[in-house]
Design a protein around this motif. Structure first.
Motif, short mmCIF file in Angstrom:
data_model
loop_
_atom_site.label_atom_id
_atom_site.label_comp_id
_atom_site.label_asym_id
_atom_site.label_seq_id
_atom_site.Cartn_x
_atom_site.Cartn_y
_atom_site.Cartn_z
N UNK A 155 0.70 3.64 2.85
CA UNK A 155 -0.02 4.89 3.11
C UNK A 155 -0.52 5.49 1.80
N UNK A 156 0.29 5.43 0.75
CA UNK A 156 -0.15 5.96 -0.54
C UNK A 156 -1.39 5.21 -1.02
N UNK A 157 -1.36 3.89 -0.95
CA UNK A 157 -2.50 3.09 -1.42
C UNK A 157 -3.74 3.33 -0.57
N UNK A 158 -3.54 3.47 0.74
CA UNK A 158 -4.66 3.59 1.67
C UNK A 158 -5.33 4.96 1.65
N UNK A 159 -4.52 6.03 1.44
CA UNK A 159 -5.05 7.38 1.62
C UNK A 159 -4.88 8.30 0.42
N UNK A 160 -4.05 7.93 -0.54
CA UNK A 160 -3.74 8.83 -1.65
C UNK A 160 -4.04 8.12 -2.97
N UNK A 161 -3.39 8.55 -4.02
CA UNK A 161 -3.50 7.89 -5.32
C UNK A 161 -2.14 7.93 -5.98
N UNK A 162 -2.05 7.44 -7.20
CA UNK A 162 -0.75 7.37 -7.89
C UNK A 162 -0.16 8.73 -8.20
N UNK A 163 -0.96 9.78 -8.12
CA UNK A 163 -0.46 11.14 -8.41
C UNK A 163 0.05 11.86 -7.17
N UNK A 164 -0.04 11.22 -6.01
CA UNK A 164 0.38 11.85 -4.75
C UNK A 164 1.37 10.95 -4.03
N UNK A 165 2.51 11.52 -3.65
CA UNK A 165 3.56 10.77 -2.97
C UNK A 165 3.63 11.21 -1.52
N UNK A 166 3.47 10.26 -0.57
CA UNK A 166 3.57 10.66 0.84
C UNK A 166 4.99 11.08 1.18
N UNK A 167 5.10 12.13 2.01
CA UNK A 167 6.40 12.63 2.47
C UNK A 167 6.64 12.32 3.94
N UNK A 168 5.63 12.57 4.76
CA UNK A 168 5.76 12.34 6.20
C UNK A 168 4.37 12.31 6.82
#
Length: 196
Positions: A155-168
């Motif tokens: 999910x991080x790779x698909x929607x975010x970047x290295x500066x954002x950590x998915x929580x839920x």
């Protein structure tokens, strides 16, 4: 001593509120999401850091990409929910501190110059904001289905970047008739509260 909040509101936000597993097809509007955010943004965080970031998954293409990363039991719920939100912690939240903490702008460098410190603080405070978000969804007359059963790295790779950590991931909408599992027990006051 009784609570000041009206009993009906207490029920809406807490006693009758449940984690939804099925939703009607009624859409969740941008106005509803804006109203939720405008309410929950006032919840406290350390240094007013406000590290929660929300990705609203609205398009069919983005929904398909997300469903691939969900645990098998969560895929149908996520595929069918009217709206899905990815809640994440911004590990670079400190860049906003001069604006969010104008009386102490040096907090950015005094306390959060190290990435590991920021990650720990962002995780804790964004999780706190995620709880506010869920209560805000309930306040809007909607139900939330928060889940941690997914591939976090995917999910991080698909929607975010290295500066954002998915929580839920949170499914949002009007609950369907069969939305609820039986409520599980809760700990009693004496199990949780200790006076010293």
């Amino acid at each position: 001593m009784s609570l000041v909040l009206d009993p009906a509101a207490q029920d809406l936000l807490f006693r009758e509120a449940r984690t939804a597993n099925a939703f009607t097809d009624e859409p969740v509007t941008e106005e509803q999401v804006q109203a939720i955010y405008d309410l929950v943004k006032y919840g406290p965080t350390a240094f007013n850091q406000s590290p929660l970031r929300v990705v609203l998954v609205r398009s069919a293409e983005a929904r398909e990409r997300l469903v691939r990363h969900m645990a098998e039991g969560n895929r149908p719920k996520t595929a069918a929910a009217p709206l899905v939100a990815i809640l994440a912690a911004d590990n670079e939240f400190h860049e906003e501190l001069p604006r969010l903490l104008p009386h102490f702008p040096q907090a950015k460098d005094a306390f959060f110059s190290e990435r590991a410190v920021r990650e720990q603080s962002a995780s804790l405070n964004a999780a706190l904001q995620a709880a506010y978000f869920i209560v805000g969804v309930r306040a809007a007359g909607l139900a939330a289905g928060p889940m941690t059963g997914f591939d976090f790295a995917g999910v991080q790779k698909e929607f975010l970047d290295d500066d954002h950590t998915p929580l839920m991931v949170v499914n949002i909408g009007k609950p369907a008739e069969d939305a609820w599992f039986q409520r599980s027990p809760r700990l009693s006051y004496d199990d949780v509260i200790t006076t010293v």
